[in-house]
Scaffold this motif. Sequence first.
Motif, PDB file in Angstrom:
ATOM      1  N   VAL A  22       0.706 -12.702  -5.398  1.00 26.40           N
ATOM      2  CA  VAL A  22       0.774 -12.856  -6.809  1.00 26.40           C
ATOM      3  C   VAL A  22       1.781 -14.151  -7.179  1.00 26.40           C
ATOM      4  O   VAL A  22       1.786 -14.621  -8.313  1.00 26.40           O
ATOM      5  CB  VAL A  22       1.562 -11.755  -7.527  1.00 26.40           C
ATOM      6  CG1 VAL A  22       0.564 -10.643  -7.316  1.00 26.40           C
ATOM      7  CG2 VAL A  22       2.846 -11.251  -6.815  1.00 26.40           C
ATOM      8  N   PRO A  23       2.482 -14.804  -6.257  1.00 27.78           N
ATOM      9  CA  PRO A  23       3.504 -15.928  -6.792  1.00 27.78           C
ATOM     10  C   PRO A  23       2.478 -17.152  -7.111  1.00 27.78           C
ATOM     11  O   PRO A  23       3.060 -17.745  -8.116  1.00 27.78           O
ATOM     12  CB  PRO A  23       4.278 -16.235  -5.494  1.00 27.78           C
ATOM     13  CG  PRO A  23       4.279 -15.098  -4.587  1.00 27.78           C
ATOM     14  CD  PRO A  23       3.158 -14.333  -5.024  1.00 27.78           C
ATOM     15  N   TYR A  24       1.268 -17.166  -6.783  1.00 26.70           N
ATOM     16  CA  TYR A  24       0.588 -18.377  -7.328  1.00 26.70           C
ATOM     17  C   TYR A  24      -0.283 -18.157  -8.420  1.00 26.70           C
ATOM     18  O   TYR A  24      -0.729 -18.956  -9.293  1.00 26.70           O
ATOM     19  CB  TYR A  24      -0.580 -18.702  -6.126  1.00 26.70           C
ATOM     20  CG  TYR A  24      -1.482 -19.893  -6.779  1.00 26.70           C
ATOM     21  CD1 TYR A  24      -1.106 -21.141  -7.012  1.00 26.70           C
ATOM     22  CD2 TYR A  24      -2.815 -19.432  -6.936  1.00 26.70           C
ATOM     23  CE1 TYR A  24      -1.708 -21.991  -7.233  1.00 26.70           C
ATOM     24  CE2 TYR A  24      -3.622 -20.519  -7.306  1.00 26.70           C
ATOM     25  CZ  TYR A  24      -3.053 -22.036  -7.478  1.00 26.70           C
ATOM     26  OH  TYR A  24      -3.919 -22.915  -7.825  1.00 26.70           O
ATOM     27  N   ILE A  25      -0.041 -16.612  -8.971  1.00 27.94           N
ATOM     28  CA  ILE A  25      -0.834 -16.408 -10.350  1.00 27.94           C
ATOM     29  C   ILE A  25      -0.401 -17.528 -11.529  1.00 27.94           C
ATOM     30  O   ILE A  25      -1.302 -18.064 -12.111  1.00 27.94           O
ATOM     31  CB  ILE A  25      -0.974 -15.205 -10.659  1.00 27.94           C
ATOM     32  CG1 ILE A  25      -1.608 -14.213  -9.621  1.00 27.94           C
ATOM     33  CG2 ILE A  25      -1.463 -14.703 -12.042  1.00 27.94           C
ATOM     34  CD1 ILE A  25      -1.499 -12.720  -9.961  1.00 27.94           C
ATOM     35  N   GLY A  26       0.817 -17.867 -11.630  1.00 26.23           N
ATOM     36  CA  GLY A  26       1.126 -18.601 -12.740  1.00 26.23           C
ATOM     37  C   GLY A  26       0.827 -20.010 -12.602  1.00 26.23           C
ATOM     38  O   GLY A  26       0.298 -20.387 -13.662  1.00 26.23           O
ATOM     39  N   PHE A  27       1.059 -20.515 -11.267  1.00 30.18           N
ATOM     40  CA  PHE A  27       0.360 -21.697 -11.218  1.00 30.18           C
ATOM     41  C   PHE A  27      -0.954 -21.815 -11.324  1.00 30.18           C
ATOM     42  O   PHE A  27      -1.521 -22.899 -11.967  1.00 30.18           O
ATOM     43  CB  PHE A  27       1.010 -22.337  -9.765  1.00 30.18           C
ATOM     44  CG  PHE A  27       2.409 -22.757  -9.528  1.00 30.18           C
ATOM     45  CD1 PHE A  27       2.962 -23.716 -10.250  1.00 30.18           C
ATOM     46  CD2 PHE A  27       3.236 -21.976  -8.905  1.00 30.18           C
ATOM     47  CE1 PHE A  27       4.293 -24.051 -10.066  1.00 30.18           C
ATOM     48  CE2 PHE A  27       4.490 -21.939  -8.683  1.00 30.18           C
ATOM     49  CZ  PHE A  27       5.109 -23.176  -9.518  1.00 30.18           C
ATOM     50  N   GLY A  28      -1.645 -20.663 -10.927  1.00 29.67           N
ATOM     51  CA  GLY A  28      -3.261 -20.757 -11.009  1.00 29.67           C
ATOM     52  C   GLY A  28      -3.680 -21.064 -12.243  1.00 29.67           C
ATOM     53  O   GLY A  28      -4.708 -21.477 -12.650  1.00 29.67           O
ATOM     54  N   ILE A  29      -2.909 -20.312 -13.189  1.00 23.87           N
ATOM     55  CA  ILE A  29      -3.575 -20.391 -14.716  1.00 23.87           C
ATOM     56  C   ILE A  29      -3.611 -21.786 -15.272  1.00 23.87           C
ATOM     57  O   ILE A  29      -4.444 -22.159 -15.692  1.00 23.87           O
ATOM     58  CB  ILE A  29      -2.486 -19.418 -15.520  1.00 23.87           C
ATOM     59  CG1 ILE A  29      -2.721 -17.899 -15.276  1.00 23.87           C
ATOM     60  CG2 ILE A  29      -2.769 -19.796 -17.006  1.00 23.87           C
ATOM     61  CD1 ILE A  29      -1.702 -17.040 -15.851  1.00 23.87           C
ATOM     62  N   GLU A  30      -2.249 -22.463 -14.918  1.00 29.28           N
ATOM     63  CA  GLU A  30      -2.350 -23.807 -15.219  1.00 29.28           C
ATOM     64  C   GLU A  30      -3.299 -24.778 -14.361  1.00 29.28           C
ATOM     65  O   GLU A  30      -4.168 -25.739 -15.093  1.00 29.28           O
ATOM     66  CB  GLU A  30      -0.931 -24.373 -14.778  1.00 29.28           C
ATOM     67  CG  GLU A  30       0.184 -23.934 -15.761  1.00 29.28           C
ATOM     68  CD  GLU A  30       1.588 -24.412 -15.009  1.00 29.28           C
ATOM     69  OE1 GLU A  30       1.640 -25.024 -14.248  1.00 29.28           O
ATOM     70  OE2 GLU A  30       2.480 -24.051 -16.189  1.00 29.28           O
ATOM     71  N   ASP A  31      -3.388 -24.440 -13.055  1.00 28.10           N
ATOM     72  CA  ASP A  31      -4.457 -25.392 -12.340  1.00 28.10           C
ATOM     73  C   ASP A  31      -5.833 -25.149 -12.719  1.00 28.10           C
ATOM     74  O   ASP A  31      -6.619 -25.943 -12.886  1.00 28.10           O
ATOM     75  CB  ASP A  31      -4.327 -25.018 -10.956  1.00 28.10           C
ATOM     76  CG  ASP A  31      -3.040 -25.423 -10.258  1.00 28.10           C
ATOM     77  OD1 ASP A  31      -2.347 -26.134 -10.799  1.00 28.10           O
ATOM     78  OD2 ASP A  31      -2.649 -25.194  -9.069  1.00 28.10           O
ATOM     79  N   ILE A  32      -6.301 -23.971 -13.194  1.00 32.57           N
ATOM     80  CA  ILE A  32      -7.409 -23.730 -13.583  1.00 32.57           C
ATOM     81  C   ILE A  32      -7.792 -24.398 -14.984  1.00 32.57           C
ATOM     82  O   ILE A  32      -9.003 -24.861 -15.228  1.00 32.57           O
ATOM     83  CB  ILE A  32      -7.942 -22.085 -13.648  1.00 32.57           C
ATOM     84  CG1 ILE A  32      -7.989 -21.584 -12.005  1.00 32.57           C
ATOM     85  CG2 ILE A  32      -8.968 -21.759 -14.249  1.00 32.57           C
ATOM     86  CD1 ILE A  32      -7.939 -20.005 -11.983  1.00 32.57           C
ATOM     87  N   LYS A  33      -6.726 -23.967 -15.759  1.00 29.59           N
ATOM     88  CA  LYS A  33      -7.052 -24.664 -17.203  1.00 29.59           C
ATOM     89  C   LYS A  33      -7.038 -26.332 -17.162  1.00 29.59           C
ATOM     90  O   LYS A  33      -7.923 -26.849 -18.093  1.00 29.59           O
ATOM     91  CB  LYS A  33      -5.991 -24.200 -18.118  1.00 29.59           C
ATOM     92  CG  LYS A  33      -6.015 -22.644 -18.591  1.00 29.59           C
ATOM     93  CD  LYS A  33      -4.729 -22.421 -19.514  1.00 29.59           C
ATOM     94  CE  LYS A  33      -4.867 -20.997 -20.342  1.00 29.59           C
ATOM     95  NZ  LYS A  33      -3.728 -20.714 -21.138  1.00 29.59           N
TER      96      LYS A  33
END
Length: 512
Positions: A433-444
């Motif tokens: 789960v630590p990447y989910i926050g960055f994942g939101i940004e990277d995907i957007k």
Amino acid sequence: MNSVIKGTSYVLVHTPDMVLHNGTTQTTERIVNPESEYLKEVPKHLRSFEDAVNYYPNQTYIGNLHPDELREVELPWYNKTMDGAKRYGKFGEIMPQEEFLLLVQASDMFEVVRLEKGFVESHKEAFMANPIISEDISARIHEGVELSEIENFVNNEDAEGLYHDGKLVGCVKRAHDIDSNLSAHVMHENLMSKASSVLALLYAVKNAGIRKEDVDYVVDCAEEACGDMNQRGGGNFAKAAAEVAGLVNATGSDLRGFCAAPTHAVIEAAALVKSGAYKTVIVTSGGCTAKLGMNGKDHLKKEIPILEDCLGGFAVVITENDGVSPEVNLDLLGRHSVGTGSAPQAVMTGLVISGLEKGGLKILDVDKYSPEMQNPDITVPAGAGDVPLANYKMIGALAAKRGEMTPKDLNDFVKNHGMIGWAPTQGHIPSGVPYIGFGIEDIKAGKVNKAMIIGKGSLFLGRMTNLFDGVSFIMQPNSGETEGGSFDKAEVKQLIAEALKDFAQSMLEKAE
């Protein structure tokens, strides 16, 4: 239609005194070897709050540094200071111990927490000045009691002491005279988890841009259990934390699965929303005091600071599809089933390949993998190696075995599809789960198209089974649809115009 991840939060609480008094490695040493030289050395190796804030992985965890940027910083990190480091980040904050103890007291519903008057007076103003702490929480702070009362509880009533800067400043009392499940030690551990979860919930609501009253359901996925002698782990951390955070319309329940629990919980939350049972669900977790200083002995042998000095917390907000936020693809779930076996290759095959095959995807079709994102600055000196790197090598080896790449491509695979670890060793906290926050940004931003979040767990620790555990899901860009279906602005205008025309015609007919 897939549910979406609308926002996240990641918080740390610097608790150096709890390393010595509540971390299992240290409390066990106190029992078996009370005159231990190790215990005498621990206080000399504890970091200051400023040191914890300036630590590169901690800044990454709260969102002030992207994992790609962290990878460019040469290891080890413990002897380096990040320029421009801040207490607050875009995902959350690093809260100092003294303010956290006030949050713990505010989270206590049965008056088992006692804080000394002078301590409360010294730190209440700073606590109330924190923008995330609402007035209803501040109003729950008691004025405090005399130190003599606290000393009596600790010395004569088996209370668990609360310390700051090496001094006794409070205590957690036992909640029952004979029930070991309500002992002071258990109450302390549970309250610390609850309070850090409250902090994560507050930031999650803020970061997702939702109202507290919009939250329908909360799922807690920490590693503690609360109950009494008649139901040892009955729960419910989720609803307890939601109460303090002011989520007045929420109900909730706990989900337990060792380190894999957060990923289980996100999948279940996404399924609850997709089913229509609830519109907004938050997965949350507080930290684990037992894990503080877990590898302390190895760190001291190598003359490095006690790096496991922070409780971790996080929350993930799952909502109905808003047409913008990254989706949770529930059609491509990976899982370690009962019959998978415990061999590392079999475990990773179940977690990664079983989900991808459902969509006809290959390993290389996933841009980023987020397995156990343990901080190597902590695990390597302790002899556990670089955990994320080991996971990426196994995934890459599977890709090579399946003919998607050659063994010579392994290093490029790790670089392009992996990340260096940055999460604290809090058991469940690093697991995917630590990447989910960055994942939101990277995907957007279009940097990532598909990201796989992998939770892994060791069920054998409970002595109920020898099985491993794990599940995975894929985050992907939004399809552009909302719960009402995709819409075209021109089409909507046309519908409105036609409705107005029909209304006007009906009015003319009535007039005639």
